[in-house]
Scaffold this active site. Structure first.
Site, PDB file in Angstrom:
ATOM      1  N   HIS A 163      23.821  43.963  35.323  1.00 29.39           N
ATOM      2  CA  HIS A 163      23.442  42.557  35.169  1.00 29.39           C
ATOM      3  C   HIS A 163      23.097  42.258  33.718  1.00 29.39           C
ATOM      4  O   HIS A 163      22.577  43.108  33.008  1.00 29.39           O
ATOM      5  CB  HIS A 163      22.266  42.216  36.092  1.00 29.39           C
TER       6      HIS A 163
ATOM      7  N   GLU B 190      27.827  30.607  34.628  1.00 31.08           N
ATOM      8  CA  GLU B 190      27.657  29.379  35.406  1.00 31.08           C
ATOM      9  C   GLU B 190      26.268  29.321  36.035  1.00 31.08           C
ATOM     10  O   GLU B 190      25.606  28.271  36.024  1.00 31.08           O
ATOM     11  CB  GLU B 190      28.733  29.298  36.489  1.00 31.08           C
TER      12      GLU B 190
ATOM     13  N   GLN C  48      23.460  30.866  35.056  1.00 30.76           N
ATOM     14  CA  GLN C  48      22.428  30.675  34.041  1.00 30.76           C
ATOM     15  C   GLN C  48      22.470  29.252  33.475  1.00 30.76           C
ATOM     16  O   GLN C  48      21.430  28.650  33.221  1.00 30.76           O
ATOM     17  CB  GLN C  48      22.564  31.715  32.934  1.00 30.76           C
TER      18      GLN C  48
ATOM     19  N   ALA D  39      17.558  35.487  41.147  1.00 30.75           N
ATOM     20  CA  ALA D  39      18.566  34.508  41.580  1.00 30.75           C
ATOM     21  C   ALA D  39      18.107  33.155  41.046  1.00 30.75           C
ATOM     22  O   ALA D  39      17.130  32.595  41.525  1.00 30.75           O
ATOM     23  CB  ALA D  39      18.683  34.495  43.097  1.00 30.75           C
ATOM     24  N   VAL D  40      18.799  32.663  40.034  1.00 28.53           N
ATOM     25  CA  VAL D  40      18.342  31.466  39.317  1.00 28.53           C
ATOM     26  C   VAL D  40      18.704  30.154  39.995  1.00 28.53           C
ATOM     27  O   VAL D  40      18.210  29.105  39.596  1.00 28.53           O
ATOM     28  CB  VAL D  40      18.855  31.451  37.855  1.00 28.53           C
TER      29      VAL D  40
END
Length: 179
Positions: A74, A93, A95, A129-130
């Site tokens: 990651h 995408e 972020q 997980a944004v």
């Protein structure tokens, strides 16, 4: 009893070659196609949730070194100044959706500091997980999780990876090969 609606994407994934299956799903777990390879023989899956669950099960039963390798695949959050090119399209995408590509300089500097501190403490990048989060809430989680014991943080990071993978499986297009 009603039949659930057909999922053209899942239908294609269930019937394609092993190579095409891995090509379509190899990035669901960041730069870790071995997860998709491990579940390819378990087809057909009756839902995207079942596919995701099978992939998570592979990660859960992977060796500790494989899990750390997965975590290390990651990217750092809010990567800039040339490092953003190392992001996969999915990570870029995700972020951007959280505004991490548009941080003011002071916040960018703080993310860089947190990334360095986190990697030094745990040996892998901070993973969250944004989706649905903004930069401030991500930073708050970042700061809080720096205080976790190593074993707790490894499990937390793996749980976040599973969430990211779920979003990615759920958002697969009808033609996952782009043809």
């Amino acid at each position: 009893m009603t039949t659930p609606p057909s999922d053209p994407t899942l239908d294609r994934l269930n019937t394609c070659s092993r190579d095409r299956f891995v090509a379509a799903l190899g990035g669901v777990f960041e730069r870790s196609p071995w997860v998709a390879e491990a579940v390819a023989g378990g087809r057909p899956f009756d839902s995207r949730a079942a596919l995701h669950d099978a992939m998570v099960d592979v990660v859960r039963h992977a060796s500790p070194s494989e899990q750390i390798e997965l975590l290390c695949a990651h990217p750092d959050l809010a990567a800039r100044l040339g490092r953003a090119s190392a992001l996969t399209p999915a990570s870029r995408e995700e972020q951007a959706g959280a505004g991490l590509d548009r941080l003011e300089e002071a916040m960018q500097v703080r993310f860089l500091e947190l990334n360095a501190s986190y990697r030094a403490r745990f040996g892998f990048p901070f993973i969250i997980a944004v989706k649905g989060l903004d930069a401030a809430s991500i930073m708050a989680a970042f700061e809080a999780r720096l205080g976790n014991p190593a074993a707790v943080e490894r499990e937390t990071a793996l749980a976040e990876v599973a969430k990211i993978a779920r979003y990615r499986v759920d958002s697969l297009p009808e033609d996952p090969w782009g043809a």
